[in-house]
Design an enzyme around this catalytic site. Structure first.
Site, PDB file in Angstrom:
ATOM      1  N   ASP A   8      -4.866  -9.523   3.677  1.00 21.99           N
ATOM      2  CA  ASP A   8      -5.895  -8.627   4.211  1.00 21.99           C
ATOM      3  C   ASP A   8      -6.999  -9.533   4.757  1.00 21.99           C
ATOM      4  O   ASP A   8      -7.848 -10.008   4.006  1.00 21.99           O
ATOM      5  CB  ASP A   8      -6.430  -7.718   3.102  1.00 21.99           C
ATOM      6  CG  ASP A   8      -7.539  -6.797   3.579  1.00 21.99           C
ATOM      7  OD1 ASP A   8      -7.581  -6.480   4.788  1.00 21.99           O
ATOM      8  OD2 ASP A   8      -8.365  -6.398   2.748  1.00 21.99           O
ATOM      9  N   GLU A  67      -2.425  -7.161   7.401  1.00 27.95           N
ATOM     10  CA  GLU A  67      -3.037  -5.899   7.812  1.00 27.95           C
ATOM     11  C   GLU A  67      -3.748  -6.111   9.131  1.00 27.95           C
ATOM     12  O   GLU A  67      -4.506  -7.071   9.297  1.00 27.95           O
ATOM     13  CB  GLU A  67      -4.022  -5.395   6.762  1.00 27.95           C
ATOM     14  CG  GLU A  67      -4.551  -4.006   7.116  1.00 27.95           C
ATOM     15  CD  GLU A  67      -5.291  -3.374   5.974  1.00 27.95           C
ATOM     16  OE1 GLU A  67      -4.739  -2.452   5.362  1.00 27.95           O
ATOM     17  OE2 GLU A  67      -6.421  -3.811   5.694  1.00 27.95           O
ATOM     18  N   ASP A 140      -9.944  -6.791  -2.029  1.00 33.84           N
ATOM     19  CA  ASP A 140      -9.253  -7.477  -0.940  1.00 33.84           C
ATOM     20  C   ASP A 140      -7.842  -7.893  -1.357  1.00 33.84           C
ATOM     21  O   ASP A 140      -6.888  -7.738  -0.600  1.00 33.84           O
ATOM     22  CB  ASP A 140     -10.053  -8.704  -0.496  1.00 33.84           C
ATOM     23  CG  ASP A 140     -11.441  -8.330   0.007  1.00 33.84           C
ATOM     24  OD1 ASP A 140     -11.518  -7.617   1.027  1.00 33.84           O
ATOM     25  OD2 ASP A 140     -12.425  -8.725  -0.623  1.00 33.84           O
TER      26      ASP A 140
END
Length: 164
Positions: A8, A67, A140
């Site tokens: 991420d 992501e 995260d």
């Protein structure tokens, strides 16, 4: 055995999660958060790239799932997050690893069954689906594990190794 590094990307905190699923469905997880130093953007991107390259060398994933940044309101922020994503992609490409990008809505749909689920709902479903009593990861890192799990669910091999 499938070993997936989920990431991420972020300029202040980049979450990572390593998901390893054996043929019998057993799960091994590792996760963490990369905190780039303050200062110039180039320095922060270099740090992210180096840390992801180190994770790849240490854990030897089969694939990297990232992501895709989502931010329609602030173009400058979206571009900067895209640069953090690029730092991750370059680290994976430098190790000849396939990279798979997933928008947040796809991750939420795959993991929680609802593309508009909030982060806490995704985290709770992820915890349950991975057979954990709790997930003591940063937000995260939890998001990165969700990206890795999404990739597992989207890959053709997912039918061979279902998580218990």
């Amino acid at each position: 055995m499938a070993r997936i590094l989920g990431v991420d990307p972020g300029l202040n905190a980049t979450g990572w999660g390593m998901l390893e699923i054996t043929p019998d469905g057993a799960v091994n997880l590792r996760w963490g958060t990369i905190h780039p130093p303050g200062g110039e953007l180039s320095r922060r991107l270099h740090h992210i790239n180096g840390q992801v390259a180190d994770l790849i060398a240490r854990h030897r994933p089969d694939a990297v799932a990232v992501e895709r940044p989502f931010n329609h309101r602030n173009v400058k922020t979206a571009v900067m997050l895209g640069q953090a994503q690029a730092a991750v992609i370059i680290a994976a490409a430098s190790s000849s690893l396939p990279v798979h990008e997933y928008p947040p809505r796809t991750v939420k749909e795959a993991v929680a069954g609802d593309g508009s689920a909030d982060k806490s709902a995704v985290r709770q479903v992820l915890t349950t689906r991975l057979g954990l009593s709790q997930l003591d990861a940063s937000e995260d890192a939890s998001d990165a594990l969700a990206v890795a799990f999404c990739h597992h669910l989207m890959s053709p091999a997912a039918n061979l190794a279902e998580v218990r």
